[in-house]
Every structure is written in C-alpha cells, then in structure tokens.
Design a protein around this motif. Structure first.
Motif, PDB file in Angstrom:
ATOM      1  N   SER A 384       0.849  -1.193   0.000  1.00 39.79           N
ATOM      2  CA  SER A 384       0.000   0.000   0.000  1.00 39.79           C
ATOM      3  C   SER A 384       0.881   1.238   0.000  1.00 39.79           C
ATOM      4  O   SER A 384       2.075   1.155   0.236  1.00 39.79           O
ATOM      5  N   HIS A 385       0.276   2.398  -0.235  1.00 38.07           N
ATOM      6  CA  HIS A 385       1.046   3.641  -0.422  1.00 38.07           C
ATOM      7  C   HIS A 385       2.127   3.398  -1.462  1.00 38.07           C
ATOM      8  O   HIS A 385       3.276   3.817  -1.319  1.00 38.07           O
ATOM      9  N   ASN A 386       1.723   2.747  -2.515  1.00 37.41           N
ATOM     10  CA  ASN A 386       2.637   2.308  -3.548  1.00 37.41           C
ATOM     11  C   ASN A 386       1.802   2.110  -4.805  1.00 37.41           C
ATOM     12  O   ASN A 386       0.664   1.651  -4.715  1.00 37.41           O
ATOM     13  N   THR A 387       2.379   2.431  -5.962  1.00 34.66           N
ATOM     14  CA  THR A 387       1.610   2.291  -7.207  1.00 34.66           C
ATOM     15  C   THR A 387       1.297   0.831  -7.510  1.00 34.66           C
ATOM     16  O   THR A 387       0.439   0.540  -8.341  1.00 34.66           O
ATOM     17  N   GLY A 388       1.970  -0.084  -6.819  1.00 40.14           N
ATOM     18  CA  GLY A 388       1.713  -1.516  -7.035  1.00 40.14           C
ATOM     19  C   GLY A 388       0.588  -2.074  -6.181  1.00 40.14           C
ATOM     20  O   GLY A 388       0.356  -3.290  -6.184  1.00 40.14           O
ATOM     21  N   GLU A 389      -0.124  -1.212  -5.468  1.00 44.80           N
ATOM     22  CA  GLU A 389      -1.256  -1.663  -4.640  1.00 44.80           C
ATOM     23  C   GLU A 389      -2.251  -2.439  -5.502  1.00 44.80           C
ATOM     24  O   GLU A 389      -2.622  -1.985  -6.575  1.00 44.80           O
ATOM     25  N   LYS A 390      -2.666  -3.623  -5.014  1.00 48.38           N
ATOM     26  CA  LYS A 390      -3.545  -4.483  -5.822  1.00 48.38           C
ATOM     27  C   LYS A 390      -4.584  -5.158  -4.944  1.00 48.38           C
ATOM     28  O   LYS A 390      -4.285  -5.531  -3.814  1.00 48.38           O
ATOM     29  N   ILE A 391      -5.794  -5.317  -5.465  1.00 48.76           N
ATOM     30  CA  ILE A 391      -6.796  -6.119  -4.771  1.00 48.76           C
ATOM     31  C   ILE A 391      -7.424  -7.072  -5.770  1.00 48.76           C
ATOM     32  O   ILE A 391      -7.322  -6.880  -6.981  1.00 48.76           O
ATOM     33  N   GLU A 392      -8.067  -8.118  -5.225  1.00 52.60           N
ATOM     34  CA  GLU A 392      -8.833  -9.025  -6.086  1.00 52.60           C
ATOM     35  C   GLU A 392     -10.297  -8.834  -5.764  1.00 52.60           C
ATOM     36  O   GLU A 392     -10.668  -8.846  -4.582  1.00 52.60           O
ATOM     37  N   LEU A 393     -11.118  -8.698  -6.790  1.00 47.73           N
ATOM     38  CA  LEU A 393     -12.546  -8.465  -6.555  1.00 47.73           C
ATOM     39  C   LEU A 393     -13.151  -9.603  -5.725  1.00 47.73           C
ATOM     40  O   LEU A 393     -13.898  -9.355  -4.772  1.00 47.73           O
ATOM     41  N   ALA A 394     -12.796 -10.844  -6.068  1.00 51.44           N
ATOM     42  CA  ALA A 394     -13.400 -11.997  -5.384  1.00 51.44           C
ATOM     43  C   ALA A 394     -13.094 -11.990  -3.888  1.00 51.44           C
ATOM     44  O   ALA A 394     -13.906 -12.445  -3.083  1.00 51.44           O
ATOM     45  N   ARG A 395     -11.932 -11.462  -3.517  1.00 51.94           N
ATOM     46  CA  ARG A 395     -11.570 -11.447  -2.099  1.00 51.94           C
ATOM     47  C   ARG A 395     -12.037 -10.158  -1.420  1.00 51.94           C
ATOM     48  O   ARG A 395     -11.899 -10.011  -0.199  1.00 51.94           O
ATOM     49  N   THR A 396     -12.552  -9.226  -2.217  1.00 54.95           N
ATOM     50  CA  THR A 396     -13.051  -7.956  -1.675  1.00 54.95           C
ATOM     51  C   THR A 396     -14.551  -8.032  -1.395  1.00 54.95           C
ATOM     52  O   THR A 396     -15.045  -7.464  -0.426  1.00 54.95           O
ATOM     53  N   LEU A 397     -15.262  -8.778  -2.273  1.00 61.00           N
ATOM     54  CA  LEU A 397     -16.725  -8.831  -2.168  1.00 61.00           C
ATOM     55  C   LEU A 397     -17.230  -9.284  -0.799  1.00 61.00           C
ATOM     56  O   LEU A 397     -18.187  -8.688  -0.275  1.00 61.00           O
ATOM     57  N   PRO A 398     -16.622 -10.310  -0.175  1.00 59.84           N
ATOM     58  CA  PRO A 398     -17.166 -10.729   1.131  1.00 59.84           C
ATOM     59  C   PRO A 398     -17.212  -9.580   2.138  1.00 59.84           C
ATOM     60  O   PRO A 398     -18.209  -9.400   2.838  1.00 59.84           O
ATOM     61  N   GLY A 399     -16.153  -8.788   2.183  1.00 60.80           N
ATOM     62  CA  GLY A 399     -16.117  -7.668   3.119  1.00 60.80           C
ATOM     63  C   GLY A 399     -17.155  -6.611   2.782  1.00 60.80           C
ATOM     64  O   GLY A 399     -17.832  -6.068   3.668  1.00 60.80           O
ATOM     65  N   VAL A 400     -17.306  -6.317   1.485  1.00 57.61           N
ATOM     66  CA  VAL A 400     -18.273  -5.285   1.084  1.00 57.61           C
ATOM     67  C   VAL A 400     -19.697  -5.773   1.400  1.00 57.61           C
ATOM     68  O   VAL A 400     -20.554  -4.991   1.835  1.00 57.61           O
ATOM     69  N   ASN A 401     -19.940  -7.080   1.234  1.00 59.91           N
ATOM     70  CA  ASN A 401     -21.288  -7.592   1.523  1.00 59.91           C
ATOM     71  C   ASN A 401     -21.592  -7.602   3.019  1.00 59.91           C
ATOM     72  O   ASN A 401     -22.723  -7.331   3.424  1.00 59.91           O
ATOM     73  N   VAL A 402     -20.585  -7.872   3.851  1.00 60.37           N
ATOM     74  CA  VAL A 402     -20.783  -7.754   5.306  1.00 60.37           C
ATOM     75  C   VAL A 402     -21.079  -6.291   5.650  1.00 60.37           C
ATOM     76  O   VAL A 402     -22.003  -5.982   6.428  1.00 60.37           O
ATOM     77  N   PHE A 403     -20.306  -5.413   5.043  1.00 58.55           N
ATOM     78  CA  PHE A 403     -20.471  -3.956   5.227  1.00 58.55           C
ATOM     79  C   PHE A 403     -21.913  -3.545   4.885  1.00 58.55           C
ATOM     80  O   PHE A 403     -22.603  -2.884   5.668  1.00 58.55           O
ATOM     81  N   LEU A 404     -22.380  -3.978   3.720  1.00 59.81           N
ATOM     82  CA  LEU A 404     -23.746  -3.660   3.255  1.00 59.81           C
ATOM     83  C   LEU A 404     -24.794  -4.147   4.257  1.00 59.81           C
ATOM     84  O   LEU A 404     -25.659  -3.381   4.699  1.00 59.81           O
ATOM     85  N   ASN A 405     -24.717  -5.419   4.621  1.00 55.82           N
ATOM     86  CA  ASN A 405     -25.777  -5.986   5.467  1.00 55.82           C
ATOM     87  C   ASN A 405     -25.748  -5.418   6.879  1.00 55.82           C
ATOM     88  O   ASN A 405     -26.797  -5.228   7.496  1.00 55.82           O
ATOM     89  N   ALA A 406     -24.547  -5.117   7.371  1.00 57.59           N
ATOM     90  CA  ALA A 406     -24.446  -4.533   8.714  1.00 57.59           C
ATOM     91  C   ALA A 406     -25.020  -3.110   8.710  1.00 57.59           C
ATOM     92  O   ALA A 406     -25.754  -2.722   9.631  1.00 57.59           O
ATOM     93  N   ILE A 407     -24.714  -2.352   7.678  1.00 61.21           N
ATOM     94  CA  ILE A 407     -25.208  -0.971   7.615  1.00 61.21           C
ATOM     95  C   ILE A 407     -26.735  -0.949   7.484  1.00 61.21           C
ATOM     96  O   ILE A 407     -27.421  -0.172   8.151  1.00 61.21           O
ATOM     97  N   VAL A 408     -27.271  -1.847   6.667  1.00 62.96           N
ATOM     98  CA  VAL A 408     -28.722  -1.896   6.514  1.00 62.96           C
ATOM     99  C   VAL A 408     -29.380  -2.302   7.855  1.00 62.96           C
ATOM    100  O   VAL A 408     -30.370  -1.697   8.274  1.00 62.96           O
ATOM    101  N   ALA A 409     -28.775  -3.270   8.541  1.00 60.39           N
ATOM    102  CA  ALA A 409     -29.335  -3.688   9.841  1.00 60.39           C
ATOM    103  C   ALA A 409     -29.321  -2.522  10.819  1.00 60.39           C
ATOM    104  O   ALA A 409     -30.306  -2.255  11.513  1.00 60.39           O
ATOM    105  N   ARG A 410     -28.217  -1.816  10.865  1.00 58.63           N
ATOM    106  CA  ARG A 410     -28.103  -0.693  11.801  1.00 58.63           C
ATOM    107  C   ARG A 410     -29.076   0.431  11.403  1.00 58.63           C
ATOM    108  O   ARG A 410     -29.640   1.105  12.270  1.00 58.63           O
ATOM    109  N   ALA A 411     -29.248   0.604  10.118  1.00 58.08           N
ATOM    110  CA  ALA A 411     -30.139   1.689   9.647  1.00 58.08           C
ATOM    111  C   ALA A 411     -31.604   1.364   9.892  1.00 58.08           C
ATOM    112  O   ALA A 411     -32.460   2.239   9.764  1.00 58.08           O
ATOM    113  N   ASN A 412     -31.882   0.121  10.229  1.00 57.27           N
ATOM    114  CA  ASN A 412     -33.271  -0.230  10.562  1.00 57.27           C
ATOM    115  C   ASN A 412     -33.491  -0.332  12.070  1.00 57.27           C
ATOM    116  O   ASN A 412     -34.566  -0.713  12.527  1.00 57.27           O
ATOM    117  N   GLN A 413     -32.480   0.028  12.848  1.00 56.32           N
ATOM    118  CA  GLN A 413     -32.628  -0.010  14.318  1.00 56.32           C
ATOM    119  C   GLN A 413     -33.277   1.265  14.821  1.00 56.32           C
ATOM    120  O   GLN A 413     -32.939   2.342  14.337  1.00 56.32           O
TER     121      GLN A 413
END
Ligand SMILES: [Zn+2]
Length: 413
Positions: A384-413
């Motif tokens: 990181s903090h480097n032009t070679g910073e790289k991510i894989e979509l497949a390994r990113t999606l699980p975190g984004v989906n947890v993020f989504l569902n947690a935010i929606v749950a909290r927004a309905n509290q």
C-alpha cells in the motif's frame, strides 16, 4: 446462513474503481491524486454526479468534506454513515480509501435496485486530505469536523508551494458551508484495504478491526549555522543535516529495539537548507513516525525518541525543536458496532478475523464523536502507499457484503 442477505453488484463496483483509476493515473498501475488538486476535483465531480444520479442529496462543508445522503423513512432519526477518502499519496494506489467510498456508493445503488428503504438515512462521506501527502496533518479535515482540532489550523496549512488548504479548496470549488458540518450520526462504518499482509497471508477475506496501533509523529526544526565545508574546524560546525542524521539513525534503532513487540519507528521526510555541496547546512526539517500496539509502549518510545533528539542536538551542536506533533489510534472503536459486523458475518456464514489497524484512518477521527467500526479487506502482499497496490474483486466482495448488510441492519434499528 440467513436467506435475506443482500449482495452488491461486484461488476459495477469494479467499474467505478476503474473510472477512479484513470483520474490522476500515475506510473501505469497507480494514482497521484493529491488532496484538492485538479485530479481530486475531477474525481469529486464524478463521485458527486454518481451520488446525485443515485438520488442522494449532496452537501459540502467548509473543509471540503462531502456528505451524500440517501433519506430514511423516519426523518427524525440520525443517519448511519460510512465513508473514507478519494485523495491518494504521491505514489499512491488505486484502492486505499477509494474502495471504502465507492463501496458506500455501491450500497446505495444496491438498495435503490431493490427498492429497499431503511428507517435511518444512510450517508456516504468523503473526507478531505486523509493522506496528508499535500497538507499536514493527515486526517485533519475529519479531525476538525469532529472538533478534535481547530478548523482554522487545517484551512491555513500550506503545501510545499505555499498554497493554503483553504485557497486550494476554493480554487477547486469545494469550499462549502460551515453549517453543513453540523451533523449528528447514529454510527460510522469504514471499509478499507488492510494495507498490511495479514489477511492476504492467512487467506482470510474479512478483517474486523478491534482497535488501532498507537501512532505518533513529529516534525522537527533543526537549526545550526551555515559555514564553509572546507576551512571550518570540526568543533566549530553546527551542521543541521548532521543533527538530522543522528536523529534518523537513533529513531531507526528505537524501532528495532521494539521490533520484538511489533513497535516500529522511522524517519520519513527531510528538507535541508541551503542544500548545497560546499556548505554546512543551517536548517533541516525532519519528520519522524512511530507506532506501537499498546499505548504504554508508544509512550515509552516517545520518551526515548525525545532523549535521542536531545542527544543528537548536543552532539551536532544544533538546536532541535518539535514544531508539530500528531497522535492517533487512541480512540477505541465501539463494541456494539464491532459486534454488529461480527454477527452479520456469522449470519452470512462468512468467516472473519479480528485485526488491529496499523495505519491512520478517518474512522479514528469519527470515533471521537460517534460509535465507529471498520472492516479490512485484503490487498495483495500487503502492498500500500505504492503504485503496485492491488486487490482481487473476489476477495473484496465478502467484506463489502458484510459492510452492506451490517449498515442496513443498523439503519433499521
Ligand atoms: Zn486510506
């Protein structure tokens, strides 16, 4: 596994990352999108356009922080917020900060697609100058937003060309209304690439951040006197660069001393005047940075750094003054928000690990005023903090989906 789990559109998220990856492109794979630069303006314009297209109202405060709000069904309730930053380091990557902001946008688009309403509003925040690559301190706009540091100091900070933060903000058209900073939140969630190797090495996709390393930094003004590098006797020299060199070596030794307990310290930046080959330099400005998992460890390192500074000043016959200091990572994240992220991942059948943050994040600032939690997603090799910073979509999606569902749950509290 719960059946009503929501999933974002991964392809669409990736496309927004690719658009961002072209704005301020640097050395093929990286970005140089310094805060409040022309490139930052372009990216902000694109982001604001996307948010308006997604039906959000958009406000900008006097520090250039952007707030994109999707209304809730109960306007009396405070928003669940999320966000990060769109600025990058000088040799930055395409995902640090950016993934968090664009994941927030993707959450809103996903809810729109499905016609899902939430009780609380959901707000996506872009914090100005998180990186501190152009103006110090880093995270200053978020820190001033929560009232932890004065806004005047942030607006008056100068870049290396003498342009102030406030001037740069006006020139790109993002000097907004101070009233826009009057906002109360139910909570703040930030998703960020880990910027370290732990998730990648352990093959885990979701890190739930339980706290931050205690991090401190300082800028030193080292003053001596110019002299001819030839005839001046050694005992007559007051070489500011030598003073800086002694501090650099000592700070590095301190880092190694605390390496077994995962402490670290280093010098990061130096300016020297007059910086000419035949002249003993009269002035140096040196930045040093140190971090430790525990507050007490950071405090011990701080004392040792100060002792090293005093010893270096004596030995080089110069004065060394601490011109600026910063601290972050002391604020602990919120237990309920952390639990929500863990419970959400568990309900989704998604494995996750506890992790400590070793870098600074806007979430640290928000933790001064709002319940906060963070999710880390893997970045290849921890680069990181480097032009070679790289991510894989497949390994990113699980975190984004947890993020989504947690935010929606909290927004309905
Ligand atoms: Zn970041």
């Amino acid at each position: 596994m719960i059946t009503n789990t929501l999933e974002i559109d991964g392809e669409r998220l990736w496309q927004t990352l690719e658009v961002s990856g072209e704005i301020g492109k640097f050395r093929e794979t990286g970005l140089r999108r310094l805060a409040l630069s022309e490139e930052d303006k372009q990216m902000r314009d694109v982001f604001v356009g996307w948010c308006r297209d997604a039906g959000c109202s958009v406000e900008v405060d006097h520090l250039g922080n952007i707030f994109a709000t999707r209304p809730g069904t109960d306007s009396a309730l405070s928003a669940v917020s999320c966000g990060s930053h769109l600025d990058t380091q000088a040799n930055g990557g395409k995902y640090d900060g950016i993934l968090g902001v664009l994941s927030g946008l993707e959450i809103i688009r996903t809810l729109n697609d499905r016609g899902i309403e939430t009780k609380r509003p959901i707000e996506v925040i872009v914090w100005t100058n998180e990186e501190g690559a152009r103006f110090t301190p880093p995270m200053g706009a978020a820190m001033a937003f929560v009232g932890h540091i004065p806004a005047d100091g942030v607006l008056g900070a100068k870049d290396s060309d003498g342009i102030t933060f406030g001037e740069a903000l006006k020139s790109i058209g993002y000097a907004g209304d101070e009233n826009a900073a009057n906002r109360d939140y139910d909570s703040y969630f930030e998703l960020h690439i880990e910027q370290g190797p732990i998730l990648d090495e352990t093959n885990e996709d979701v890190g739930i951040v339980t706290g931050g390393y205690h991090s401190r930094g300082m800028k030193l003004d080292i003053r001596g006197e110019t002299a001819h590098a030839g005839p001046t006797a050694m005992d007559q020299r007051q070489n500011a660069l030598v003073g800086a060199g002694l501090v650099i070596a000592a700070v590095n030794d301190i880092g190694w001393k605390y390496h077994p307990e995962n402490g670290k310290s280093t010098a990061t930046q130096i300016f020297c005047e007059p910086n000419l080959a035949g002249i003993v330099p009269e002035y140096c400005r040196l930045s040093v940075d140190f971090r430790h998992p525990d507050e007490s460890g950071a405090e011990i390192m701080y004392v040792e750094v100060q002792q090293a500074i005093a010893a270096a000043a004596k030995r080089a016959q110069v004065t060394i003054e601490v011109a600026e200091t910063w601290t972050f990572g002391d604020s602990m994240f919120d237990d309920d928000c952390i639990k929500l992220l863990k419970d959400t991942a568990d309900q989704m059948g998604q494995s996750h690990v506890d992790i400590m943050s070793q870098a600074g994040h806007d979430a640290y600032a928000m933790a001064h005023s709002t319940p906060v939690a963070m999710i880390f997603t893997p970045c290849t090799g921890g680069v990181s903090h480097n032009t070679g910073e790289k991510i894989e979509l497949a390994r990113t999606l699980p975190g984004v989906n947890v993020f989504l569902n947690a935010i929606v749950a909290r927004a309905n509290q």
